[in-house]
Design an enzyme around this catalytic site. Structure first.
Site, short mmCIF file in Angstrom:
data_model
loop_
_atom_site.label_atom_id
_atom_site.label_comp_id
_atom_site.label_asym_id
_atom_site.label_seq_id
_atom_site.Cartn_x
_atom_site.Cartn_y
_atom_site.Cartn_z
N SER A 12 0.84 -1.20 0.00
CA SER A 12 0.00 0.00 0.00
C SER A 12 0.87 1.24 0.00
CB SER A 12 -0.89 0.03 1.25
OG SER A 12 -0.13 0.39 2.41
N ASP A 13 0.33 2.34 -0.53
CA ASP A 13 0.96 3.62 -0.24
C ASP A 13 0.81 3.85 1.26
OD1 ASP A 13 2.22 6.05 -0.50
OD2 ASP A 13 1.02 6.69 -2.21
N TRP A 14 1.64 4.71 1.80
CA TRP A 14 1.72 4.85 3.25
C TRP A 14 0.45 5.51 3.80
CZ3 TRP A 14 5.28 2.30 1.27
CH2 TRP A 14 6.42 1.87 1.92
N GLY A 15 -0.37 4.71 4.47
CA GLY A 15 -1.63 5.20 5.02
C GLY A 15 -2.82 5.01 4.10
N ALA A 16 -2.70 4.10 3.13
CA ALA A 16 -3.77 3.94 2.13
C ALA A 16 -4.74 2.82 2.45
CB ALA A 16 -3.15 3.70 0.75
#
Length: 694
Positions: free
Chosen positions: A238-242
């Site tokens: 995932s993108d960071w915090g997605a």
């Protein structure tokens, strides 16, 4: 490690059988800001990731967005992907990837979070400098070589952002409304082409939603298409915090959750997921699939077992890397106008005086841009490049002429922009009025100083454009106008000194229409790495002939872009891709919209001519002759386009080759034509608006 995917899977399954639930949970979420948890008893190391596209990012403390602060994480600063694209050179794209892979390996990273592959749908996206082009074919061709270069060093490239990450405004929540044919055949096809041709070991899912589903939780995007139809067997992070929902993400085909917060045990794939498994709400087999992909990745990278002895060693900050950076930077500088002023050859400027004006002449860009920021070993500014290249016989003075701002923005102590990026919906609108009365007065003062002194010099060079206060993650541009009252300065400067050489630096198109007709010499350079200032200086003084070509349209106004005029980019909750396939030059060519400079455009210090053009092998090969009719050794990009017809109502790039020729030289060439139908009509030229039909 060599071996088929079946062999890798069997080995990974043997390891998987030995893991406990807690150990598996630890492997699929961040245990530090850029690292998962390993399994020491089985010799499984943590998986270590790092940004970014322009170089391996500086090290942070394990659980805080605070730089470690040591001197060992300075690295080679690479030209951004937009600069690499403007080279139109597959070899240089591969060399850029090789530098990135070597330095990631040298720094002990396993996955480098690059390259960015989203198409430039609109010129307003704050991360456009991280992306290659508005054109899918050029993007896939260069990204393919870039990925191969990275992975030649036992480091995984990570294609991002999958998919439709075309704006930073409300990036954590915006939903994309798009026709499925356009989604598949344009925006996803670019990723598929690179997957097929380069076998990237990892992919990063985007923040946004598609059809109401977050990309990181989308069964349609990650399951049906990526894993199902495409058969992708790599690692998806995932993108960071997605990741937003434990169960939905567990059931989707994403393997690892990363974020920017420090509560690692509370990530959706941490204790909350364990609780769902123990309660029976989530099948542990779903976790096994994710861990299996991670183990396969580790085997591919020679990270576990006896294969660790075979993993490549690597260095960083080498002389070879710096030389390659210079060559990439040289190939990316785009000459847009030249009415006989350039180059300023050494014998002519000897014993002369040059005034360099503009903040970007004396500014570095490696330390900004969001996750693209790095600690560069060094960065040659344009001012430094000119002074160090020309030598003491020519006097060079500098005046700022304009300023971006006086006081730096402050963030809470112990944080940086990324640590708070999830608190402001991941984006805001750029272009707010920054200048208070004092700032406006100061700008007027330094502008008048530059104008009062410009007549005292033999030559004047202006260096302006954008910077990473504007081209940055988490921020979109309001328009494409030049900031910081540069237009006022350039207009007045050209009135007093019509021979002023104007150089623009930035991550994309800027509106130069207010003074463009009065400008006789104009150069555009993207954020061009540690040697960018040297490359620009070499072009100005004629040590090299410019060879860059635009990989995007330079619109007269942002509203001339279909992504803005038709797609209401910037909608806080929903973006409509009403333009369909008509992005970039496809749209402007179809509707005869005037542009400042077209896609593919770029001048040099010589003249080239095409002749004897003919299609062979049922349109799969273009043959012809290219002649350098000038007196300067130079390079030209031969571009092949399929013309619009009843089956495809837009023009599209289907082939290109960058060719170097000595002055007066002529050569035969053959260029593959990449058109699936092979049934179209084709035209050839040096940019999209100046073509001859074959």
């Amino acid at each position: 490690m060599e071996g088929s995917i079946q062999t890798l899977k069997l080995r990974a399954e043997e390891i998987l059988e030995q893991l406990t639930l807690d150990e598996k949970i630890g492997m699929i979420h961040g245990n530090e800001l850029f690292r998962t948890k390993g399994v020491e008893r089985l010799g499984i190391p943590p998986l270590t990731m790092s940004d970014g596209p322009c170089g391996v990012r500086a090290d942070f403390k394990e659980r805080e967005w605070i730089p470690v602060g040591n001197t060992d994480d300075y690295v080679t600063y690479l030209p951004c992907n937009s600069a690499i694209a403007s080279t139109w050179d597959r070899n240089l794209a591969g060399r850029a990837g090789s530098i990135l892979g070597e330095e990631a390996r040298g720094r002990g990273k396993d996955v480098i979070l690059a390259p960015g592959m989203n198409l430039k749908r609109t010129p307003l996206c704050g991360r456009n400098f991280e992306y290659f082009s508005e054109d899918p074919f050029l993007t896939s061709q260069l990204a393919t070589e870039h990925v191969k270069g990275v992975q030649s060093w036992d480091v995984a490239a990570c294609l991002k952002h999958f998919a439709l990450n075309h704006q930073e405004t409300a990036r954590l929540e915006v939903d994309e409304e798009i026709d499925e044919e356009v989604l598949r055949d344009l925006y996803l096809q670019v990723f598929k082409d690179v997957i097929d041709d380069a076998n990237p070991y990892s992919i990063m899912s985007a923040y946004n939603k598609i059809y109401g589903e977050y990309c990181s939780q989308s069964k349609f995007l990650l399951g049906d298409i990526l894993r199902g139809e495409w058969g992708y067997d790599g690692f998806v992070v995932s993108d960071w915090g997605a990741v937003h929902d434990t169960v939905k993400a567990a059931e989707a085909d994403i393997d690892c959750e990363m974020s920017v917060t420090y509560d690692f045990d509370d990530y959706k794939f941490a204790n909350p997921l364990k609780e769902k498994v123990l309660s029976g709400e989530v099948d542990e087999a779903l976790i096994d699939k994710k861990v299996l992909h991670i183990l396969i990745l580790m085997l591919r990278l020679n990270m576990i077992g006896e294969d660790r002895l075979e993993r490549k060693d690597a260095s960083y900050n080498t002389m070879a890397a710096r030389q390659n950076c210079l060559e990439i930077a040289r190939g990316s500088v785009v000459l847009l106008k030249n009415d006989g002023i350039l180059p300023l050859i050494r014998p002519v400027i000897k014993e002369k005086k040059i005034l360099v004006i503009g903040e970007n002449a004396n500014r570095i860009h490696s330390n900004g841009g969001g996750s693209a920021e790095i600690k560069a070993l060094y960065e040659i500014s344009p001012l430094m490049g000119l002074k160090s290249r020309i030598g003491g016989s020519t006097k060079i003075d500098y005046l700022p002429g304009y300023c971006s701002k006086i006081d730096a923005d402050m963030t809470p102590e112990g944080t940086n922009w990324q640590a708070i990026s999830l608190e402001n919906s991941g984006g805001k609108s750029a272009g707010e009025e920054k200048a208070k009365k004092e700032l406006s007065e100061y700008r007027k003062k330094i502008r008048e100083e530059a104008l009062s002194k410009c007549m005292d010099y033999d030559y004047v060079i202006f260096v302006g454009g954008l910077n990473h206060e504007i081209d940055t993650e988490g921020l979109d541009r309001k328009d494409i106008s030049l900031p910081y009252e540069q237009d006022e300065l350039i207009e007045a400067l050209l009135e007093k000194r019509p021979d002023t050489i104007v150089c623009m630096i930035g991550g994309g198109a800027v509106d130069m229409t207010k003074w463009l007709s009065n400008c006789k010499a104009l150069i555009y350079m993207y954020y061009n790495g540690m040697e960018g200032g040297n490359a620009l200086a070499e072009v100005i003084i004629g040590d090299i002939a410019p060879s860059g070509h635009l990989a995007e349209t330079f619109y007269c106004s942002a509203k001339d872009s279909s992504g803005v005029s038709l797609g209401d980019c910037g909608d806080e909750k929903l973006v409509h891709y009403r333009e369909g396939f008509d992005i970039g030059y496809r749209y402007t060519c179809k509707h005869n919209i005037p542009v400042q400079f077209p896609f593919g455009y770029g001048l040099t210090y010589s003249e080239f001519e095409l002749s004897d053009l003919q299609l062979k092998l049922n349109g799969r090969i273009l043959k012809g002759k290219l002649e350098n009719k000038g007196e300067v050794d130079a390079t030209q990009v031969v571009q092949i386009y399929r013309l619009a017809d009843e089956t495809k109502d837009y023009i599209s790039l289907v082939g290109f080759e960058k060719i170097y020729l000595r002055a007066g030289g002529i050569m035969d060439f053959e260029i593959p034509v990449k058109d699936k139908s092979g049934m179209g009509k084709y035209a050839v030229g040096f940019d999209v608006l100046h073509l001859q039909e074959v």
